[in-house]
Design an enzyme around this catalytic site. Sequence first.
Site, PDB file in Angstrom:
ATOM      1  N   GLU A  84     -10.488   0.170  -6.982  1.00 28.91           N
ATOM      2  CA  GLU A  84     -11.775  -0.417  -7.346  1.00 28.91           C
ATOM      3  C   GLU A  84     -12.099  -1.671  -6.543  1.00 28.91           C
ATOM      4  OE1 GLU A  84     -11.751  -0.828 -11.596  1.00 28.91           O
ATOM      5  OE2 GLU A  84     -11.719   1.337 -11.893  1.00 28.91           O
ATOM      6  N   ILE A 120       0.862  -1.178   0.000  1.00 27.59           N
ATOM      7  CA  ILE A 120       0.000   0.000   0.000  1.00 27.59           C
ATOM      8  C   ILE A 120       0.902   1.233   0.000  1.00 27.59           C
ATOM      9  CG2 ILE A 120      -1.787   1.244   1.280  1.00 27.59           C
ATOM     10  CD1 ILE A 120      -2.718  -1.413  -0.062  1.00 27.59           C
TER      11      ILE A 120
END
Lengths: 738, 316
Positions: free
Chosen positions: A699, A623
């Site tokens: 998404e 991340i």
Amino acid sequence: MKFDSPATTNPIDRLKVVGKPIDRIDGKLKTTGTAPYAYERNDVAPNAAYGYILGASIAKGRITSLDVSAAKRAPGVIAVVTYQNAGKLAKAKAHTARLLAGPEVQHFDQAVAIVVAETFEQARDASRRIKVRYAATKGAYDLAVAIKTAQKPAPNPDAGADKPDTAVGDFAGAFAKASVQLDETYTTPDQCHAMMEPHATTAAWEGDKLTVWTSNQMIAWAVRDLTETLLIPKENVRVISPYIGGGFGSKLWIRADALAAILGARAAGRPVKVALARTQIFNNTTHRPATIQRIRIGCGPDGRIAAIGHESWSGDLPGGGPETAANQTRLLYAGENRMTAHRLAVLDLPEGNAMRAPGEAPGLMALEIAMDELAEKLKIDPVELRIRNDVQYDPEAGPKRPFSHRDLIGCLRTGAQRFGWDKRSATPGRVRDGRWLVGLGMAAAFRNNISMTSAARVGIDRKGVVTVATDMTDIGTGSYTVIAQTAAEMMGVDVEKVVVLLGDSSFPASSGSGGQWGGNSASSGVYAACVKLREALARKAGFDPATAVFDDGKIRSGNKSATLAELAGDAGLSAEDTIEFEGLDKAYAQSTFGAHFVEAGVDAQTGEIRVRRMGGAFAAGRILNPKSARSQVIGAMTMGVGAALMEEAVVDKRYGCFINHDMAGYEVPVHADIPHQDVVFLDEVDDKSSPLKAKGVGELGICGVGAAVANAVYNACGVRVREYPITLDKILAGWAKV
Amino acid sequence: MKPFTYERVATPAEAAAAALKNPKARFIAGGTNLLDLMKLEIEVPPHLIDINRLGLDKIKETDQGGLRIGALVRNTDLAADRRVRKDYAVLSRALLSGASGQLRNKATTAGNLLQRTRCPYFYDPTMPCNKRAPGSGCSALQGFNRNLAILGTSDQCIATHPSDMAVAMRLLDATVETVHADGRTRAIPIASFHRLPGTTPHIETDLAPGELITAVVLPPPLGGTHIYRKVRDRASYAFALVSVAAVLQRDGTGRAAFGGLAHKPWRVEAAEARMAQGPKAVADAVLAGARTTPQNAFKTVLAERTLAAVFEQARA
Ligand SMILES: Cc1cc2nc3c(=O)[nH]c(=O)nc-3n(C[C@H](O)[C@H](O)[C@H](O)COP(=O)(O)OP(=O)(O)OC[C@H]3O[C@@H](n4cnc5c(N)ncnc54)[C@H](O)[C@@H]3O)c2cc1C
Ligand code: SF4
């Protein structure tokens, strides 16, 4: 730089800047209203006139006459452009319908005329003085009817639809033999992007050179599509899009606002700006097509899937493509015998296209209810059922194609534990809190990871300031910030020392923003350019590029060091490179995973549904910025609530249009609909996805949420709704049956 | 939007005179409904008379013990008024359930009563609609009508009146005070203020052209438990599918008015006589004669259940 073998240790692994929750560097500009959007470029295109689009009031047919004389005489009008005087235009390959109608009309609200005037009000008023006569022809608007003549669509690898069908083993035989069978059909409605900033463009011509300031996710595609539409050379087109107020897929391609501004500017001989009115966006632009999905799963009493089949029907204009709603079913769960199929019907509604995780978002809304229904039949906990059917390789290709990294089980366990899943009653309708029936539901999240070629230029000046230039866009996702973090990490400077320039076709072509590929791909392009710049700096310092350390604005080798600023000198230094992903996506299935947990309340009297609590655990490689990643995911979870409970572009099957075409009629969640959202990212790296070891994440957050809400609603009130959106009238109808 | 002229007036008499001079003019108050309709050319007034400075923005106690609410009192101010919150809580709650904070800051008492339907076909000028273009037909009858009316409809129009405030006003038996363009004044009971669509769905109220609302008067307080229950698909910022305004007394009597069901706030006084028999009895009487479509048939069930929820809430 080719990325064709797994990443090894590299400067990103230092994680001094990358992986930190840095505030968005464009955040202040956007929240204070000072980021200039495409419609507000008075700074670069002063004196712009205003364009307004008149849309078709029929869905299919021909324009038989067009009288613009009254509009031309109206106060302030400078020019009126229709197909009759627009000059030669072509349909870009990426468009299904043409952006300007005439004489043929392909869908409702397709642009028929552009009026350019001194003020917006004059242009709008004059547009309504245009008299258009149509000869309407009968169109197909009802998916349920049109699927009877649906066809197998042509493969379209560009749209992630490389194969419409897949089959492995003997699905029919294994399903027939399975002792536990689930066979249900689910529907998802047409949906609209409803991003905050409408489609908007300012366009200016200088001789035959065109500059377009537009709100667009994919700069290189925009140049390509404009070149194809206007039949002009690429060199003559410049597209600029530094700030975008959301796109969600609706701005992957140029739309009518861009063409209208361009044609208007050509006719008016001065810059012209055009924004679509909110009411126009629904029918003039693209939408997510409705689907009808049949899911069949067969298994034994242990819940291990023996046969899984997913068929999806959707519709589009002739030449369009399907919503690839069955795609995730090829990869998500184990099972020897499998089939997926997409069928495409012809519908004369506006163009269907990508929206908020196309394919997986509606696909999981169906598949993950089916899994919940199966768990109930089996009397197995829904989390456990998914764990039992985990698979570490592409189940269609077999063990020879493993996942690059797959920790769905980690997401399921972590998410369940944080949410308090063990408190769920397996029997619906058992928990009451005042007027509310309360239920818990969950679903797996899955979204494929796509990597795209991406280039960047990175320079350093005599003050030690690093400047990154790439045509990458920031649609609210945090691109500016993760790119700055990547460059800062690579060059060993503070993030404040990095200037990021985005969204300009004069910069190296990037991956653009879409399909959750942007953050990872574009940052990897910046990584590649930084590697080159590091080499140039090291060589200039006389150091070995392989061992030189970049830190604190300096380059070091042994006990020797030099500042980057000195090395850059007055001329500065810069390097450009492109990351190209090759082979690893074939050798490995690359996907992102997660698990959604939802607590929903259903009013015991009225059937009103409100989400009370949400939690999600996600595994999506490294991340890069936990703050912007979390923002992406909570936004996506919010969209998932919208899809589950309210979003529906209602088709008027007589007029062939979406009739609730404003934000009062097309409801999306408001603050009061969204409770606390707990988001956790599993700590992982994926060395096969990129040098940054990151993957897409934006998404993933929407994929599965809808089903988790649906499952929670069922658990709360005992009504299983298989037609989205789940609204109280459907709950009341369910109660009436029992 | 069609070009228009604009003037600002300072007194109700000036407003009336201006209206007399410009028979097609419209008054503009908060503008939150009128301007949207003008942008879509659903309303095309050639002249606007701005009534925001008429000084009609006060709430005063009446000699009868009620309240006279100036026509220009903002929805936010009306909902927050101490007397309203104490004695007419149902009105305050209805107001706060409507629109958004920003809109309520602009929206006025008179404007709210006069807001027009949210029927999607009314809002699309390319579609037939008897209310917008008399005689063109009603697209909603065979179209998307999930949130349209089930009571008091006609073959010409099945639109609803979308106001929340008006439902509470109907419940409270408010009176609308007006002044005609020629200076005559009158007081219209709220029950006869809004009309049913019949064969003239474009005529929505009893107001004559140029007639200005000056105030809405509330009779003395009713006491009892005040409830406004609005049912909608999302938690806020949406029009009602069904709403119920109710004042329930300890002795089992009370009143109930419904929103989202008809072209006007719906209250059946005769049904209120059955209050003591419980919500089903009342709902049956209120909903008698309902004409539904496959999409909005749920409203009959929902209205009864919402009333039941209101009874439960009052008991709790
Ligand atoms: C997005 C949105 C959501 C909304 N949601 C809700 C909701 O949930 N519930 C709800 O009840 N309402 C809702 N509304 C409607 C809102 O309450 C109305 O728009 C508002 O009350 C209108 O008041 P106004 O003063 O702005 O009227 P205006 O727009 O100024 O006027 C409306 C009409 O009244 C006439 N008029 C105004 N004052 C007078 C007067 N004194 N005498 C005679 N004629 C007059 C005008 O000529 C015009 O025809 C919503 C509105 C919007 C835009
Ligand atoms: S219901 Fe009334 S407002 Fe709606 S289309 Fe029919 S006539 Fe028009």
